[in-house]
Design an enzyme around this catalytic site. Structure first.
Site, PDB file in Angstrom:
ATOM      1  N   ASN A 199      24.515 -21.400  55.151  1.00  0.00           N
ATOM      2  CA  ASN A 199      24.392 -19.928  55.222  1.00  0.00           C
ATOM      3  C   ASN A 199      23.562 -19.417  54.052  1.00  0.00           C
ATOM      4  O   ASN A 199      22.711 -18.535  54.231  1.00  0.00           O
ATOM      5  CB  ASN A 199      25.774 -19.287  55.222  1.00  0.00           C
ATOM      6  CG  ASN A 199      26.397 -19.285  56.603  1.00  0.00           C
ATOM      7  OD1 ASN A 199      26.033 -18.486  57.456  1.00  0.00           O
ATOM      8  ND2 ASN A 199      27.289 -20.210  56.844  1.00  0.00           N
ATOM      9  N   HIS A 209      33.571 -15.105  57.915  1.00  0.00           N
ATOM     10  CA  HIS A 209      34.694 -15.976  58.269  1.00  0.00           C
ATOM     11  C   HIS A 209      34.424 -16.548  59.653  1.00  0.00           C
ATOM     12  O   HIS A 209      34.017 -15.805  60.563  1.00  0.00           O
ATOM     13  CB  HIS A 209      36.014 -15.184  58.254  1.00  0.00           C
ATOM     14  CG  HIS A 209      37.201 -16.037  58.551  1.00  0.00           C
ATOM     15  ND1 HIS A 209      37.703 -16.950  57.643  1.00  0.00           N
ATOM     16  CD2 HIS A 209      37.949 -16.158  59.677  1.00  0.00           C
ATOM     17  CE1 HIS A 209      38.727 -17.583  58.197  1.00  0.00           C
ATOM     18  NE2 HIS A 209      38.899 -17.111  59.436  1.00  0.00           N
ATOM     19  N   ASP A 218      40.300 -12.845  53.565  1.00  0.00           N
ATOM     20  CA  ASP A 218      39.888 -12.514  54.948  1.00  0.00           C
ATOM     21  C   ASP A 218      40.532 -11.235  55.462  1.00  0.00           C
ATOM     22  O   ASP A 218      40.972 -11.163  56.610  1.00  0.00           O
ATOM     23  CB  ASP A 218      40.258 -13.673  55.890  1.00  0.00           C
ATOM     24  CG  ASP A 218      39.670 -14.983  55.428  1.00  0.00           C
ATOM     25  OD1 ASP A 218      40.348 -16.022  55.599  1.00  0.00           O
ATOM     26  OD2 ASP A 218      38.553 -14.962  54.884  1.00  0.00           O
TER      27      ASP A 218
HETATM   28  C1  GRF Z   1      30.941 -21.216  57.108  1.00  0.00           C
HETATM   29  O1  GRF Z   1      31.517 -21.741  58.290  1.00  0.00           O
HETATM   30  C2  GRF Z   1      31.540 -19.869  56.818  1.00  0.00           C
HETATM   31  O2  GRF Z   1      31.955 -19.165  57.973  1.00  0.00           O
HETATM   32  C3  GRF Z   1      32.746 -20.202  55.999  1.00  0.00           C
HETATM   33  O3  GRF Z   1      32.343 -21.303  55.199  1.00  0.00           O
HETATM   34  C4  GRF Z   1      31.329 -22.038  55.898  1.00  0.00           C
HETATM   35  C5  GRF Z   1      30.161 -22.208  54.962  1.00  0.00           C
HETATM   36  O4  GRF Z   1      29.284 -23.128  55.520  1.00  0.00           O
HETATM   37  N1  GRF Z   1      33.149 -19.084  55.190  1.00  0.00           N
HETATM   38  P1  GRF Z   1      27.919 -23.412  54.696  1.00  0.00           P
HETATM   39  O5  GRF Z   1      28.318 -23.951  53.337  1.00  0.00           O
HETATM   40  O6  GRF Z   1      27.193 -22.102  54.598  1.00  0.00           O
HETATM   41  O7  GRF Z   1      27.181 -24.418  55.549  1.00  0.00           O
END
Ligand code: GRF
Length: 189
Positions: free
Chosen positions: A15, A104, A145
């Site tokens: 992300n 989340h 959350d």
């Molecule tokens: C994601 O699934 C997000 O929804 C959750 O943590 C994960 C992070 O994944 N909060 P990445 O490290 O961004 O691949």
């Protein structure tokens, strides 16, 4: 004035990478800092590759003020949690009112709270026979959350889907929506 964003993450950073890509040529914001609590996490490699300042979060200092003073010193205006597994302490909430957002991997308020992260979420959703899941982007308050919901997107769960297959569907939704939702929130301020 260009907003300076700090991204907090604990894991792979997929992300974080999408957010960095989205704001790379932006006039309104830049990713100025990557904060991580896990030495060796993939997100720190991304920070190196992208030549973005990084800070390794130490638990003791974090418990004191959530690095609020450090972020203010760096001129950070906005905080994005992208897979950061520690709860945000009140001093950081107070320092950045309605300027901290989290993603989340489920449709809150269901399947949220302490311990509900990563595969645990997808396992619970499938175990309960849900027909759909999705993502929730929300403002952060002092509970896990729990803050006001900003955006949700859903995906279908097909019979036989494994938690890993659901995780892939969720990641696609995250990568498609999180950067743009962050931009929308920034433009509202
Ligand atoms: C994601 O699934 C997000 O929804 C959750 O943590 C994960 C992070 O994944 N909060 P990445 O490290 O961004 O691949």
């Amino acid at each position: 004035m260009k907003q300076k964003i700090a991204v907090f993450a604990s894991g792979a950073g997929s992300n974080a990478q999408k957010i960095i890509d989205h704001f790379r040529a932006s006039e309104i914001a830049e990713i100025s800092l990557i904060a991580c609590n896990k030495p060796g996490a993939g997100v720190l490699t991304i920070a190196e590759q992208e030549q973005i300042e990084q800070v390794l979060i130490e638990r003791e200092q974090y418990k004191k003020d959530g690095y609020a003073a450090f972020l203010k010193e760096k001129g950070i205006n906005f905080v994005v949690l992208a897979g950061f597994l520690w709860k945000i302490p009140q001093p950081l909430i107070d320092a950045y009112p309605r300027k901290i957002v989290n993603i989340h991997p489920a449709l809150l308020p269901a399947y949220g709270g302490k311990g509900m992260y990563g595969a645990f979420v997808h396992q619970a959703v499938i175990a309960n026979g849900e027909k759909q899941s999705g993502i929730t982007i929300h403002y952060v308050d002092e509970h896990y959350d729990h803050g006001d919901i900003i955006f949700q997107a859903t995906c279908n769960i097909e019979p036989g889907d494994t938690p890993e297959q659901l995780a892939q569907k969720i990641h696609l939704l995250e990568h498609a929506h999180f950067p743009a939702v962050i931009e929308q929130v920034l433009q509202q301020h």
